[in-house]
Enzyme design. Structure first.
Site, PDB file in Angstrom:
ATOM      1  N   LEU A   1      15.874 -16.537  38.918  1.00 16.44           N
ATOM      2  CA  LEU A   1      14.154 -15.828  37.790  1.00 16.44           C
ATOM      3  C   LEU A   1      13.359 -17.263  37.648  1.00 16.44           C
ATOM      4  CD1 LEU A   1      16.683 -13.619  35.340  1.00 16.44           C
ATOM      5  CD2 LEU A   1      14.943 -12.903  37.317  1.00 16.44           C
TER       6      LEU A   1
ATOM      7  N   ARG B   1      25.626 -19.370  37.905  1.00 14.16           N
ATOM      8  CA  ARG B   1      25.089 -19.990  36.623  1.00 14.16           C
ATOM      9  C   ARG B   1      23.329 -20.107  38.010  1.00 14.16           C
ATOM     10  NH1 ARG B   1      25.827 -21.680  31.606  1.00 14.16           N
ATOM     11  NH2 ARG B   1      23.807 -21.492  31.254  1.00 14.16           N
ATOM     12  N   PRO B   2      23.406 -18.530  37.974  1.00 12.73           N
ATOM     13  CA  PRO B   2      21.721 -18.531  39.507  1.00 12.73           C
ATOM     14  C   PRO B   2      20.361 -19.211  38.771  1.00 12.73           C
ATOM     15  CG  PRO B   2      22.259 -16.474  38.910  1.00 12.73           C
ATOM     16  CD  PRO B   2      23.036 -17.412  38.134  1.00 12.73           C
ATOM     17  N   ILE B   3      20.111 -19.248  39.604  1.00 10.62           N
ATOM     18  CA  ILE B   3      17.933 -19.935  39.390  1.00 10.62           C
ATOM     19  C   ILE B   3      17.331 -18.891  39.742  1.00 10.62           C
ATOM     20  CG2 ILE B   3      18.658 -21.974  38.444  1.00 10.62           C
ATOM     21  CD1 ILE B   3      17.676 -23.003  40.780  1.00 10.62           C
TER      22      ILE B   3
ATOM     23  N   ARG C   1      28.903 -31.842  24.448  1.00 11.32           N
ATOM     24  CA  ARG C   1      28.073 -31.914  24.393  1.00 11.32           C
ATOM     25  C   ARG C   1      26.628 -31.159  23.309  1.00 11.32           C
ATOM     26  NH1 ARG C   1      28.111 -27.599  28.468  1.00 11.32           N
ATOM     27  NH2 ARG C   1      26.044 -27.578  28.296  1.00 11.32           N
TER      28      ARG C   1
ATOM     29  N   LYS D   1      20.501 -28.479  19.654  1.00 10.65           N
ATOM     30  CA  LYS D   1      20.511 -29.241  21.459  1.00 10.65           C
ATOM     31  C   LYS D   1      20.057 -27.847  22.626  1.00 10.65           C
ATOM     32  CE  LYS D   1      23.812 -27.327  24.276  1.00 10.65           C
ATOM     33  NZ  LYS D   1      23.385 -26.488  25.263  1.00 10.65           N
ATOM     34  N   ASN D   2      19.849 -26.162  22.573  1.00 13.95           N
ATOM     35  CA  ASN D   2      18.840 -25.737  22.791  1.00 13.95           C
ATOM     36  C   ASN D   2      17.207 -25.170  23.092  1.00 13.95           C
ATOM     37  OD1 ASN D   2      21.442 -25.383  24.783  1.00 13.95           O
ATOM     38  ND2 ASN D   2      22.030 -23.208  23.450  1.00 13.95           N
TER      39      ASN D   2
ATOM     40  N   ARG E   1      23.618 -28.385  34.110  1.00 17.43           N
ATOM     41  CA  ARG E   1      22.875 -28.167  34.771  1.00 17.43           C
ATOM     42  C   ARG E   1      21.884 -27.113  34.877  1.00 17.43           C
ATOM     43  NH1 ARG E   1      22.498 -23.003  33.375  1.00 17.43           N
ATOM     44  NH2 ARG E   1      22.003 -23.018  36.000  1.00 17.43           N
TER      45      ARG E   1
ATOM     46  N   ASP F   1      26.142 -16.780  22.013  1.00 16.51           N
ATOM     47  CA  ASP F   1      26.798 -18.894  22.660  1.00 16.51           C
ATOM     48  C   ASP F   1      27.880 -18.181  20.746  1.00 16.51           C
ATOM     49  OD1 ASP F   1      23.667 -20.442  23.232  1.00 16.51           O
ATOM     50  OD2 ASP F   1      25.594 -19.345  24.353  1.00 16.51           O
TER      51      ASP F   1
ATOM     52  N   CYS G   1      28.740 -23.155  36.101  1.00 14.73           N
ATOM     53  CA  CYS G   1      29.343 -23.512  35.246  1.00 14.73           C
ATOM     54  C   CYS G   1      31.150 -23.013  34.625  1.00 14.73           C
ATOM     55  CB  CYS G   1      28.264 -24.609  34.067  1.00 14.73           C
ATOM     56  SG  CYS G   1      28.132 -22.956  33.353  1.00 14.73           S
TER      57      CYS G   1
HETATM   58  C1  EPZ Z   1      20.574 -20.962  28.017  1.00 13.02           C
HETATM   59  O1  EPZ Z   1      20.881 -20.333  29.028  1.00 13.02           O
HETATM   60  C2  EPZ Z   1      21.407 -21.731  26.829  1.00 13.02           C
HETATM   61  N1  EPZ Z   1      20.910 -22.696  27.331  1.00 13.02           N
HETATM   62  C3  EPZ Z   1      22.609 -20.794  26.416  1.00 13.02           C
HETATM   63  O2  EPZ Z   1      23.578 -21.800  25.908  1.00 13.02           O
HETATM   64  C4  EPZ Z   1      22.462 -20.100  25.913  1.00 13.02           C
HETATM   65  O3  EPZ Z   1      24.110 -19.092  26.035  1.00 13.02           O
HETATM   66  C5  EPZ Z   1      21.476 -18.561  26.943  1.00 13.02           C
HETATM   67  O4  EPZ Z   1      20.015 -19.030  27.403  1.00 13.02           O
HETATM   68  C6  EPZ Z   1      21.171 -17.764  27.035  1.00 13.02           C
HETATM   69  O5  EPZ Z   1      21.061 -17.383  25.618  1.00 13.02           O
HETATM   70  C7  EPZ Z   1      19.919 -24.069  26.781  1.00 13.02           C
HETATM   71  O6  EPZ Z   1      19.289 -23.279  26.670  1.00 13.02           O
HETATM   72  C8  EPZ Z   1      19.892 -25.475  27.734  1.00 13.02           C
HETATM   73  P1  EPZ Z   1      19.903 -17.441  30.378  1.00 13.02           P
HETATM   74  P2  EPZ Z   1      20.076 -20.324  30.690  1.00 13.02           P
HETATM   75  O7  EPZ Z   1      18.609 -17.654  32.089  1.00 13.02           O
HETATM   76  O8  EPZ Z   1      18.565 -20.608  29.981  1.00 13.02           O
HETATM   77  C9  EPZ Z   1      21.430 -14.715  34.354  1.00 13.02           C
HETATM   78  C10 EPZ Z   1      25.263 -23.139  25.150  1.00 13.02           C
HETATM   79  O9  EPZ Z   1      26.101 -23.037  24.487  1.00 13.02           O
HETATM   80  N2  EPZ Z   1      20.112 -16.070  35.703  1.00 13.02           N
HETATM   81  O10 EPZ Z   1      19.294 -16.574  29.546  1.00 13.02           O
HETATM   82  O11 EPZ Z   1      20.798 -20.616  31.495  1.00 13.02           O
HETATM   83  C11 EPZ Z   1      22.773 -15.943  34.040  1.00 13.02           C
HETATM   84  O12 EPZ Z   1      23.307 -16.040  34.408  1.00 13.02           O
HETATM   85  C12 EPZ Z   1      24.433 -22.834  26.386  1.00 13.02           C
HETATM   86  O13 EPZ Z   1      24.645 -24.236  24.392  1.00 13.02           O
HETATM   87  C13 EPZ Z   1      20.010 -14.737  36.395  1.00 13.02           C
HETATM   88  O14 EPZ Z   1      20.853 -13.929  36.955  1.00 13.02           O
HETATM   89  O15 EPZ Z   1      20.565 -17.978  30.498  1.00 13.02           O
HETATM   90  C14 EPZ Z   1      23.494 -15.516  32.644  1.00 13.02           C
HETATM   91  O16 EPZ Z   1      24.238 -14.275  33.002  1.00 13.02           O
HETATM   92  C15 EPZ Z   1      25.737 -21.942  27.368  1.00 13.02           C
HETATM   93  N3  EPZ Z   1      19.105 -15.897  37.102  1.00 13.02           N
HETATM   94  C16 EPZ Z   1      22.102 -14.976  31.935  1.00 13.02           C
HETATM   95  O17 EPZ Z   1      21.155 -14.754  32.952  1.00 13.02           O
HETATM   96  C17 EPZ Z   1      18.504 -16.534  36.373  1.00 13.02           C
HETATM   97  O18 EPZ Z   1      17.638 -17.444  37.389  1.00 13.02           O
HETATM   98  C18 EPZ Z   1      21.079 -15.828  30.916  1.00 13.02           C
HETATM   99  O19 EPZ Z   1      21.060 -16.440  31.700  1.00 13.02           O
HETATM  100  C19 EPZ Z   1      18.466 -17.367  35.453  1.00 13.02           C
HETATM  101  C20 EPZ Z   1      19.776 -16.592  34.470  1.00 13.02           C
END
Ligand code: EPZ
Length: 418
Positions: free
Chosen positions: A125, A121-123, A397, A22-23, A92, A306, A116
């Site tokens: 970055l 789930r901030p963005i 999902r 999926k990812n 998201r 995960d 979620c």
């Molecule tokens: C990806 O989510 C995966 N989803 C997640 O899988 C996975 O848990 C995660 O990476 C970590 O490996 C997909 O690839 C679709 P991150 P993502 O940005 O990209 C913080 C599943 O179960 N953060 O690496 O959203 C954030 O809040 C899902 O398949 C910021 O602060 O994860 C989190 O605490 C769940 N600001 C941490 O970083 C940002 O701009 C990791 O987030 C982005 C993230």
């Protein structure tokens, strides 16, 4: 509402092909809009997150066709740059369209992805990186309006945290920028290497995925390509946790053992016998796993967040004590209260969970999120008696017909409507 009815204590045995990741497939499908023409994506799993992504592609003007596990995306004409709010709410991770749409259209519009089940789930970055590349982004009433009036330009982007999504969004945007972009502090997940492979097949020049420095030569005219998505390492970890907890002997194909080596190490320490080849993992377990050394989730190549819930469920059915520390998401223990309804002994203090193995019994439980729901299935397969696992939309999902896969291994699991 549909639910799984599971009768526990059935040993699992047999072999399974692990479906596409999926990812990996979500950013790869978004990347299809970078290249005018028809891309062909193989090993695309039947997941609701994939369906939502295909709907977004259609909404942007792409022609999308699915034949079994092969999806074709014709992005010859991309007429719109707005991701519908309803689809953003549904998924998201649609934020991944930001970089690709900016690169192709020079503008993008999407509603702020809500939090979620895993917490906020901030963005930030993602947005900081895209602004560095020249994007102008403003937020109005929860909608992000992005444009790049002077185009996107290559530069050095530093990620203070190896965010998977921010790394992917920056790679996609950089493909549409002029000059070279260097992403320092990039996430190293295998799904990012799969995305790099696809981008290079489109004619981009991306290097370094898998390391924490990725470079992208921008502005090449990209052409459509064909790609086979890698196997899903978290789905593999789920099947192995189920076999470890319920006992039995299973063989998984279509997944690279190295991609989940930290999970395999834990299962081996807990008493499973494992052997593997290039894209095969074989596991034997007599059930009743032992406690293991502390499990601390971390960015790849650390223990994957995960896999935390499904491994926790397997250990909760075993013997002995294991301490978990969830370091990636703020609230990724929502499955604990549901496991407790099955008799699990898990004590939470902030980011720490102390699991004491116990004999679990069947119960009616509800999925709280994607991987939390999978954890309830793992526990139910090892529990004495019958369990019902509800709120299956969370599980659908990220798992392609989970009940059919587990039935193939001998599990007594049925999808019912109640
Ligand atoms: C990806 O989510 C995966 N989803 C997640 O899988 C996975 O848990 C995660 O990476 C970590 O490996 C997909 O690839 C679709 P991150 P993502 O940005 O990209 C913080 C599943 O179960 N953060 O690496 O959203 C954030 O809040 C899902 O398949 C910021 O602060 O994860 C989190 O605490 C769940 N600001 C941490 O970083 C940002 O701009 C990791 O987030 C982005 C993230």
């Amino acid at each position: 509402m549909s639910f799984f009815e599971i009768t526990g204590r059935r040993r699992l045995s047999g072999s399974l092909a692990v479906h596409g990741a999926k990812n990996s497939v979500l950013p790869i499908l978004a990347a299809c809009i970078l290249a005018p023409g028809e891309c062909v994506i193989h090993n695309c799993p039947h997941l609701s997150d994939v369906s939502a992504t295909l709907d977004i592609l259609r909404g942007l003007g792409c022609a999308v066709h699915r034949d079994g596990n092969t999806v074709t995306v014709d992005a010859s004409v991309v007429q719109r740059s707005a991701v519908p709010e309803q689809l953003m709410r549904e998924m998201r991770s649609s934020v991944i369209f930001l970089g690709a749409t900016l690169a192709r259209m020079g503008e993008a519009q999407l509603s702020y992805p809500g939090g979620c089940e895993l917490g906020p789930r901030p963005i930030n970055l993602h947005l900081d990186a895209l602004r560095k590349l020249g994007a102008q982004i403003r937020e109005e009433d929860g909608v992000l309006y992005c444009c790049a009036p002077d185009g996107l330009h290559g530069c050095e982007v530093h990620l203070p945290f190896p965010s998977v999504g921010a790394t992917e969004n920056t790679m996609l945007a950089a493909c549409g920028g002029s000059g070279t972009t260097t992403i320092v502090g990039a996430a190293r997940e295998p799904e990012i290497e799969d995305l790099q492979m696809f981008l290079n097949a489109l004619g981009a020049q991306v290097q370094g995925a898998g390391s924490n420095v990725i470079t992208v030569q921008g502005a090449a005219r990209l052409r459509p390509a064909e790609h086979t998505v890698m196997g899903d390492r978290i789905v593999a970890a789920t099947y192995l946790s189920a076999a470890g907890a319920a006992g039995g002997e299973v063989e998984l194909t279509g997944v690279c053992p190295e991609h989940l080596s930290t999970v395999l190490d834990v299962l081996e320490e807990a008493g499973c016998r494992l052997w593997y080849a290039k894209d095969m993992i074989h596991l034997c377990s007599d059930g009743r796993l032992q406690g293991v050394r502390a499990i601390r989730t971390a960015p790849y190549p650390g223990f994957p967040t995960d896999a935390q819930s499904v491994v926790m469920a397997a250990l909760a059915c075993g013997r002995g004590r294991t301490v978990f520390e969830e370091n990636i998401f703020q609230s990724r223990y929502r499955h604990v209260s549901e496991l407790a309804r099955m008799g699990a002994d898990i004590r939470l203090t902030g980011r720490t969970a102390v699991v004491q193995g116990a004999d679990l019994h069947g119960a009616d439980v509800c999925s709280t999120d994607l991987r939390g729901g999978a954890a309830l299935v793992v526990a139910a397969l090892a529990a004495e008696g019958v369990s019902r696992v509800g709120e299956l939309h969370h599980i659908d999902r990220g798992y392609d017909h989970l009940e059919l896969a587990l039935s193939k291994l001998g599990a007594e699991i049925y999808r019912k409507n109640g």
